[in-house]
Design an enzyme around this catalytic site. Structure first.
Site, PDB file in Angstrom:
ATOM      1  N   HIS B 168      18.236  21.026  66.260  1.00 16.50           N
ATOM      2  CA  HIS B 168      19.435  21.449  65.558  1.00 16.50           C
ATOM      3  C   HIS B 168      20.491  20.379  65.778  1.00 16.50           C
ATOM      4  CE1 HIS B 168      22.314  24.403  63.883  1.00 16.50           C
ATOM      5  NE2 HIS B 168      23.157  23.676  64.588  1.00 16.50           N
ATOM      6  N   CYS B 169      20.956  19.788  64.712  1.00 15.16           N
ATOM      7  CA  CYS B 169      21.893  18.676  64.842  1.00 15.16           C
ATOM      8  C   CYS B 169      23.311  19.127  64.525  1.00 15.16           C
ATOM      9  CB  CYS B 169      21.479  17.543  63.903  1.00 15.16           C
ATOM     10  SG  CYS B 169      22.472  16.065  64.116  1.00 15.16           S
TER      11      CYS B 169
END
Lengths: 157, 386
Positions: B168-169
């Site tokens: 998850h960025c």
């Protein structure tokens, strides 16, 4: 048990949903979309094994065609990259084209093969490409089988 | 008696999707809930490039070549397009199982587990599959009520299972998964190039200016903007170029960040990566030039409102065929291995309510099964009772 249904319209209006069978994914070849061709026992009395297996194998072939990595997919990928993926606003991807073919195939199979036997296939894309859902219908007039489903929820994480 | 038509706004499926995503443009855009860092990324890129175009480019275009700003513009457009594409697209979210499917899986699990003695912990829900002669364990997701496909993982921030979950960025404000990994990689790669480009030409600009000053005996200070740009580029360079290098390494091995962090394929006693083609070119081609997978979340599909229809029994069969709304009828237990009667439950339609209701449904005691736990002939689950 032979079913009195002749087409999809009759199925919808005079039948009640009795059961649902889920054909799971087959991961032995990796993450490609492929479904198990194992014949579920719940459909034993409803449809011939060969017909069912043909349907699943054809679907598997369609998905394999969509996910094939070869000249055409490279060309599509590179062209799309060069146009900053704006080209997908105008043209359909190969996968989308195959999905349309699959949808037509499933509809045709439902009309010709499954509805006359009181069954209905749901397109896997509507179930997240996880399962092929086959709904089993029973004539409303016939004595209903005991309907009920377990609600045993998971016993904790 | 004529029915009064209440004109109401059409409800689209994205409004009822579980999970912690935010949607914009009527379901066309899908992002995570926290978007602050994404706005920062956008601000840094647009801000730095604006300064570059405003202050450096005129000088460089005149004294060096007009191709310099042109190429910078193309690169900038590419970077922003890739960023937006990564941030706004569906990463490959797997929809949660509808109640019937969840029940079917539960019954399969129970059939495979057999009788659990009271007080004993039930065995973990794991399926073993063989992929390319390696045994891979598929875990059960209690939130989504599915066995996760290989390489999928549940993102706790977005509360979704994502296929080929990478990470998850927060910088792009979205998960990176099967559908948007290549855009993410192209974003980091092009951003690295843009950063190096701007950094290099800032240095060139400073050098040229100082050289001219020395030559013409003029004293002028390097503009503040150039210094600012150099600073931003310098810090960005280390992080983004490093990240690009790391992802190039992952792509060459056909691994995800998630697998790398967990060490799924590393170590002697561990399974070797069954997805790798053992060929650098083939791995790269598969990840970057593979097919563009469609989204399985029908975000903009219209929800069929079963509650507004007069005859629910007729509508139920039709809606089962057409939409994802399940029938509000009880379903017969479908596992042939459990011959008992099960208490019926009302499976309410609508996706969101359905899953939430099933998680909050109270536990019901199942009468003891007389069948032996060995009656697992058609069971798919190869149980590992560790």
């Amino acid at each position: 048990m032979s079913s009195p249904f002749h087409n999809l319209q009759e199925l919808r209006h005079s039948a009640s949903l009795a059961n649902k069978v889920f054909i799971q994914r087959d991961y032995t070849d990796g993450t490609v979309c492929k479904f198990q061709t194992k014949f579920p026992s719940e459909l034993d009395s409803r449809i011939e094994r060969t017909l069912f297996e043909d349907t699943v194998k054809t679907l598997n072939n369609y998905y394999a065609e969509a996910e094939k990595i070869g000249g055409q997919s490279y060309l599509e990928g590179c062209l799309a990259c060069l146009t900053v993926y704006l080209i997908f606003l105008c043209i359909e991807t190969r996968y989308e084209k195959v999905l349309k073919k699959i949808s037509r195939y499933i509809q045709e199979q439902n009309e010709k093969v499954y509805a006359p036997r009181g069954l209905l296939i749901t397109d896997p894309i509507e179930r997240g490409m996880r399962v092929i859902e086959i709904s089993v219908y029973e004539d409303r007039g016939s004595s209903g089988s005991s309907s009920g489903s377990s609600t045993t929820s998971s016993s904790g994480r | 008696m004529s029915a009064v038509m209440i004109t109401r706004k059409v409800t689209r499926k994205w409004e009822k999707l579980p999970g912690k995503n935010t949607f914009c443009c009527d379901g066309r855009v899908m992002m995570a809930r926290q978007k602050g860092v994404f706005y920062l990324t956008l601000f840094l890129i647009v801000g730095t490039c604006s300064l570059f175009f405003a202050f450096e480019c005129p000088y460089l275009a005149v004294h060096l070549s007009p191709a310099i700003p042109v190429f910078a513009v193309l690169l900038f457009v590419f970077v922003v397009a890739m960023l937006l594409r990564t941030s706004f697209s569906d990463p490959g979210v797997l929809p949660r199982a509808l109640p019937e499917e969840a029940n079917f899986i539960e019954m399969e699990i129970e059939a495979a587990n057999g009788n659990v003695m009271a007080g004993q912990r039930p065995p973990p829900r794991i399926k073993n599959v063989q992929i390319n002669n390696q045994i891979v364990k598929l875990k059960y997701c209690y939130t989504c009520k599915i066995f996760r496909p290989p390489r999928a993982s549940h993102c706790s921030i977005c509360d979704n299972c994502v296929d080929r979950f990478d990470h998850h960025c927060p910088w792009v404000g979205n998960c990176v998964g099967k559908r948007n990994y290549r855009y993410f990689y192209l974003f980091t790669l092009s951003l690295s190039l843009l950063t190096i480009y701007i950094f290099a030409f800032n240095i060139v600009h400073v050098v040229l200016r100082e050289y001219r000053n020395i030559f013409e005996h003029v004293v002028s200070l390097t503009p503040h903007c150039t210094v600012l740009e150099v600073l931003v580029c310098f810090f960005t360079l280390w992080s983004v170029v490093g990240l690009t290098g790391f992802h190039t390494y992952l792509i060459s091995l056909n691994q995800t960040t998630n697998e790398d962090i967990k060490g799924s394929w590393s170590g002697k006693n561990r399974v070797q990566n069954p997805y790798s083609h053992k060929n650098f070119i083939k791995n790269c081609c598969e990840v970057l030039c593979g097919p563009t997978y469609p989204s399985v979340l029908d975000r903009r599909g219209v929800m069929l409102e079963d509650s507004t229809r007069p005859t629910p029994s007729d509508a139920s069969a039709a809606s089962t065929y057409k939409s994802t709304n399940p029938v509000s009828q009880t379903t017969k237990s479908s596992a042939p291995l459990i011959p008992n009667e099960h208490t019926p439950e009302e499976a309410k339609p609508s996706i969101g309510a359905g899953t939430q209701k099933s998680t909050s449904s109270p536990k019901e005691e199942k009468p003891p099964s007389p069948t032996s736990p060995n009656a697992v002939a058609p069971a798919v689950i190869k149980e590992s009772a560790h």
